[in-house]
Scaffold this motif. Structure first.
Motif, short mmCIF file in Angstrom:
data_model
loop_
_atom_site.label_atom_id
_atom_site.label_comp_id
_atom_site.label_asym_id
_atom_site.label_seq_id
_atom_site.Cartn_x
_atom_site.Cartn_y
_atom_site.Cartn_z
N PRO A 93 0.79 -1.23 0.00
CA PRO A 93 0.00 0.00 0.00
C PRO A 93 0.83 1.29 0.00
O PRO A 93 0.33 2.34 -0.40
N ASN A 94 2.09 1.23 0.44
CA ASN A 94 2.95 2.41 0.45
C ASN A 94 3.86 2.51 -0.76
O ASN A 94 4.68 3.43 -0.84
N SER A 95 3.76 1.59 -1.70
CA SER A 95 4.58 1.63 -2.91
C SER A 95 4.19 2.83 -3.76
O SER A 95 3.02 3.24 -3.79
N THR A 96 5.17 3.36 -4.47
CA THR A 96 4.88 4.31 -5.54
C THR A 96 4.83 3.49 -6.81
O THR A 96 5.80 2.81 -7.16
N VAL A 97 3.69 3.52 -7.48
CA VAL A 97 3.50 2.70 -8.68
C VAL A 97 3.16 3.61 -9.85
O VAL A 97 2.28 4.46 -9.76
N ILE A 98 3.89 3.43 -10.95
CA ILE A 98 3.66 4.17 -12.17
C ILE A 98 3.13 3.18 -13.20
O ILE A 98 3.73 2.11 -13.40
N VAL A 99 2.01 3.52 -13.83
CA VAL A 99 1.42 2.65 -14.84
C VAL A 99 1.25 3.44 -16.12
O VAL A 99 0.72 4.55 -16.11
N THR A 100 1.72 2.88 -17.22
CA THR A 100 1.46 3.45 -18.53
C THR A 100 0.67 2.42 -19.33
O THR A 100 0.72 1.22 -19.03
N ALA A 101 -0.06 2.89 -20.32
CA ALA A 101 -0.87 1.98 -21.14
C ALA A 101 -0.72 2.35 -22.60
O ALA A 101 -0.62 3.53 -22.95
N SER A 102 -0.69 1.34 -23.45
CA SER A 102 -0.61 1.58 -24.88
C SER A 102 -1.30 0.46 -25.63
O SER A 102 -1.51 -0.63 -25.11
N GLU A 103 -1.63 0.77 -26.87
CA GLU A 103 -2.23 -0.22 -27.75
C GLU A 103 -1.13 -1.13 -28.27
O GLU A 103 0.02 -0.71 -28.44
N VAL A 104 -1.46 -2.41 -28.49
CA VAL A 104 -0.49 -3.36 -29.04
C VAL A 104 -1.08 -4.06 -30.25
O VAL A 104 -2.30 -4.21 -30.39
N ASP A 105 -0.19 -4.49 -31.14
CA ASP A 105 -0.62 -5.24 -32.32
C ASP A 105 -0.76 -6.73 -31.97
O ASP A 105 -0.62 -7.12 -30.81
N ALA A 106 -1.01 -7.56 -32.96
CA ALA A 106 -1.22 -8.99 -32.74
C ALA A 106 0.00 -9.68 -32.16
O ALA A 106 -0.11 -10.75 -31.55
N ASN A 107 1.19 -9.09 -32.31
CA ASN A 107 2.43 -9.65 -31.76
C ASN A 107 2.79 -9.08 -30.40
O ASN A 107 3.85 -9.38 -29.87
N GLY A 108 1.93 -8.20 -29.85
CA GLY A 108 2.21 -7.59 -28.55
C GLY A 108 3.14 -6.41 -28.61
O GLY A 108 3.64 -5.95 -27.59
N VAL A 109 3.39 -5.88 -29.82
CA VAL A 109 4.28 -4.74 -30.00
C VAL A 109 3.48 -3.45 -29.81
O VAL A 109 2.45 -3.25 -30.46
N ARG A 110 3.97 -2.57 -28.94
CA ARG A 110 3.29 -1.30 -28.67
C ARG A 110 3.37 -0.36 -29.86
O ARG A 110 4.37 -0.34 -30.57
N PHE A 111 2.30 0.42 -30.04
CA PHE A 111 2.31 1.46 -31.07
C PHE A 111 1.33 2.55 -30.68
O PHE A 111 0.47 2.36 -29.83
N ILE A 112 1.49 3.71 -31.31
CA ILE A 112 0.57 4.83 -31.10
C ILE A 112 -0.48 4.76 -32.19
O ILE A 112 -0.18 5.00 -33.36
N ARG A 122 -1.51 -3.00 -23.53
CA ARG A 122 -0.37 -3.40 -22.68
C ARG A 122 -0.22 -2.37 -21.60
O ARG A 122 -0.24 -1.17 -21.86
N THR A 123 -0.09 -2.84 -20.37
CA THR A 123 0.22 -1.94 -19.26
C THR A 123 1.67 -2.20 -18.83
O THR A 123 2.08 -3.35 -18.68
N ASP A 124 2.44 -1.14 -18.69
CA ASP A 124 3.78 -1.22 -18.14
C ASP A 124 3.71 -0.69 -16.71
O ASP A 124 3.10 0.35 -16.46
N VAL A 125 4.33 -1.42 -15.79
CA VAL A 125 4.23 -1.10 -14.36
C VAL A 125 5.63 -0.92 -13.80
O VAL A 125 6.49 -1.79 -13.97
N THR A 126 5.85 0.21 -13.14
CA THR A 126 7.11 0.47 -12.43
C THR A 126 6.76 0.64 -10.96
O THR A 126 5.86 1.41 -10.62
N VAL A 127 7.46 -0.10 -10.09
CA VAL A 127 7.21 -0.06 -8.65
C VAL A 127 8.46 0.44 -7.96
O VAL A 127 9.57 -0.05 -8.18
N LEU A 128 8.29 1.45 -7.10
CA LEU A 128 9.37 1.99 -6.28
C LEU A 128 9.01 1.77 -4.82
O LEU A 128 7.94 2.15 -4.38
N ASN A 129 9.91 1.15 -4.09
CA ASN A 129 9.73 0.94 -2.64
C ASN A 129 10.92 1.50 -1.90
O ASN A 129 12.01 1.56 -2.39
#
Length: 113
Positions: free
Chosen positions: A55-74, A106-113
């Protein structure tokens, strides 16, 4: 018309900076991971379970669309992370996929403790 800025009092500075710390000065651990989800549209809560999150973690989440291979794109769809709530072993991100048809995300998650 001119304005003057009075110096802040110690109480005003303390209230504004309460809970802040120098980045890196108090970070003991940093983790990065990601999840490729199925196709979604509209407002969705994406829960990511990970034992490094508390509960005290700093969590950064980004989200992007991905193609059929899981590759992120705008793509043309606006994708917005609107809220992030860490808990014990989980973080939930409220994300809006503003598109008429479901999109793979795809969600990318960065956790700082």
């Amino acid at each position: 018309m001119s304005t003057t800025n009075a110096p802040e009092t110690n109480a005003e500075v303390a209230a504004r900076t309460d809970g802040l710390a120098v980045a890196g000065g108090n970070v003991a651990d940093l983790w990065r991971g990601w999840v490729v989800w199925g196709a979604y549209r509209g407002w969705v809560n994406f829960p990511v379970t990970w034992n490094v999150i508390n509960p005290n973690s700093t969590v950064i989440v980004t989200a992007s669309e991905v193609d059929a291979n899981g590759v992120r794109f705008i793509g043309a769809a606006p994708i917005t992370v609107a809220g992030i709530a860490p808990g014990s072993g989980i973080v939930t991100a409220k994300i809006n996929i503003a598109w008429d048809t479901p999109l793979r995300i795809r969600t990318d998650v960065t956790v700082l403790n």
